[in-house]
Design a protein around this motif. Sequence first.
Motif: not given
Length: 809
Positions: A254-269
């Motif tokens: 129900x969030x107005x802004x659905x969660x999503x990882x950025x490319x930098x987040x994915x690379x770091x994790x």
Amino acid sequence: MCAHSSGLMGFPLRLLAREVYDRVVAIKGEAQVALITGEERIEPPNARYFCCTAEAMPSDGGGHAFVALDEAQLGGNRERGHIFTDRLLNARGREETLLLGAATLAPIVRSLIPDAEITERPRFSTLTHIGPRKLSRLPPRSAIVAFSAEQVYAVAEMLRRFRGGSAVVMGALSPETRNRQVELFQSGEVDYIVATDAIGMGLNLDVRHVAFASLVKFDGVRQRRLIPAEMAQIAGRAGRHQTDGTFGVMTGGKDDQPAEFSEEDIYAIEDHHFAPLTKLYWRDSEPRYNSIGTLIADLERVPHETELTVAPEAIDLAVLKRLADEPFAAEIRGSGNVRRFWEVCSLPDFRQQGAETHSRFVARLWQDLRGGYLGADYIAARIAELDNVQGDIHAIQGRIAAIRSWAYICQRPDWVLARDEMAARARAAEAKLSDALHGRLTERFVNRRTAILMKTLGQDPSLLPVTLSDDGVLCVEDEPIGRIDGFRFTVDQAANHADRKMLLSAAEKALPRILGDKAQALIAEGMDSLTIAKGSIRQGSQQIGTIAPKTGSTRLKVTAGKDLSLLADSDRAALETAIETWLEAKSKALEPLAKMEAATRDPDAGSEARALLLTLIAGHGFISREKAGLHHLPKEMRPFLRRLGVTFGALDIFSPLLLKPAPRQLLHALGVDRRPLQEAMIPVIEGKGKLPSGYRPAGKQFVRIDVAEKLLKAAHEARAKLDPKGKQKRFRIDQALAISTGLTPDSFERLLGAAGFRLHPPRKLAEGAFGPSAPPNWEWRPSRRKQQRAAPAKPATGNAFAGLADLVR
């Protein structure tokens, strides 16, 4: 630690401290191991190994040979960072000190402790981003992470509907409840766990995928996006040792802004590259207690090291500053009282009510402690008030938080008299509330039945763990999915609309086997549980087949009900054959009707006899003489009919065998005789309601047809005996036989009157005469209408019927 002569370990959670305590006890024994947390203290006199929360650790290490601090990177936490920073800087073992933490802490450790040896332990398994997934598409063994209680409950509710349920883990839960919820997941009873970011620390779970319901959290000051290191701490729960894991976001919320990882987040994790910590929060761990003002000033003092920064105002300092302005604060003098006051202000805010509300509780506690100790009666009364398992999830959570405050208070020997007894009471109350909370969470968010069915989807139907109880309840691993009445399956009435289709699908896979066993058991027991009612064959209240006479025949035909369609062909054929055999045995009661039907096809029977037989069959064994058309039947055909069991009575033509209870009940059950049924077919009944089948009216009573014929025959015999030559018109009839059957004199008179007997009442006794009245006289005087019907019809003349009669002749 166990390799040293003594040791001390500090943990971020008492759950972790308890887990390690149990492991060390298994190695060293209970007498040598202590557990010290804010709410619990197990401290044997000769203990050498201590498992503590970070707050309960001695800041100098306590003189132990080995000292360790777990999750040391929490020195960067706003609320508790200064505690971990102090232990990092000051807690030291005589022989070895071990700081466990994320690699992001390494630069600060090198700067603050130059001679520290840094060893890295790389992750053995890989962590892979798999993109967004809808909740209905999440793989089994997934953890869904949310950052508010409302979101946790919403996701858990959806999982209960679509996946059978989930475990729930939040920081507000007691450790006991968290353990029980984690066990639900670890045991495989549910395949999903919904948690806050508390899952990222101290919980070792068999998780294969971590789904983020949101990437934004409230950190106590503002809403902010998680940093990559925090994301990795949580996502790292996926995969264990050499088992690979995946992470992603959950869509469809129900969030107005659905969660999503950025490319930098994915690379770091995925590659474990994170920005290092640049500052650790610090607060003076040895402030001066000269006065409250001096204490506050020292606690807010700025550190000299560039790697350290002053800690944000924590809840204990906020409470201290608020209470410093109260009138009673002016009376707190001397370093002993100031230190004691600071210890009271350091009571953790387990209820998470904020500084304003928490400070009022602390102020009341200080007022009670000024006299020295809290009395045992007072503590026991407060614990008893909270020892109540009634209410919903939020109410029980609130009581657990409050009891944790009292458990913390009871651990202080300088605060509470009878400390050990009161601490035991507090722990018992918390355990009781935790059990109740676990029950509420499981009841609300776990549908064990749906969870089991989701796991068994696609399996071989013969392998489904479906069983049928003695009372007809169909269960999957002891969870009811419906019940079977006869051969009809009904979905459990308690199931919601979303679950009904799944339950029906699961049942249909196992029903051929279950119903096949039921059919074979029914055949083996001789069909004793079957009954006939309303033209159908029933087992209990359920119809399994219908019965109808075959066309032009009294023989019965069975049509299997749709409930038998789920049976295998072989089981169904065997059951239908057994039902037909059973029905044939039941139908022997109607054998006289079958003989009549066979006689209608006999060429020796004339058309008049066949007509009468068909009329008797239509009347189900009896017909009145008035409707029988008996004057058309040649007298020479009567012996033929008598051999078939037909009785020609004075008022009725009937088959005595068909007036017995068994054939009457069967005809009524088959639905072919819709007249009221008299179960026992007793000779005489009271004449209330409609005329029952097999009876005729007699005044205010009903008399069975064959009994009526017996009485009328006795009357005719009495007439013939008293007047053999027919010269006397009047005669007497003995009423003893009628009375013995239950007929009243009035009903007997009505019955004789219907048969053509006329009553002549006796003369009344003369006045003054005594004795019984004379018996009544009777006269045989059939009505003229009957005589006319009994006379042969005159041949028709001069019309078409006369010509037809000539053709017949």
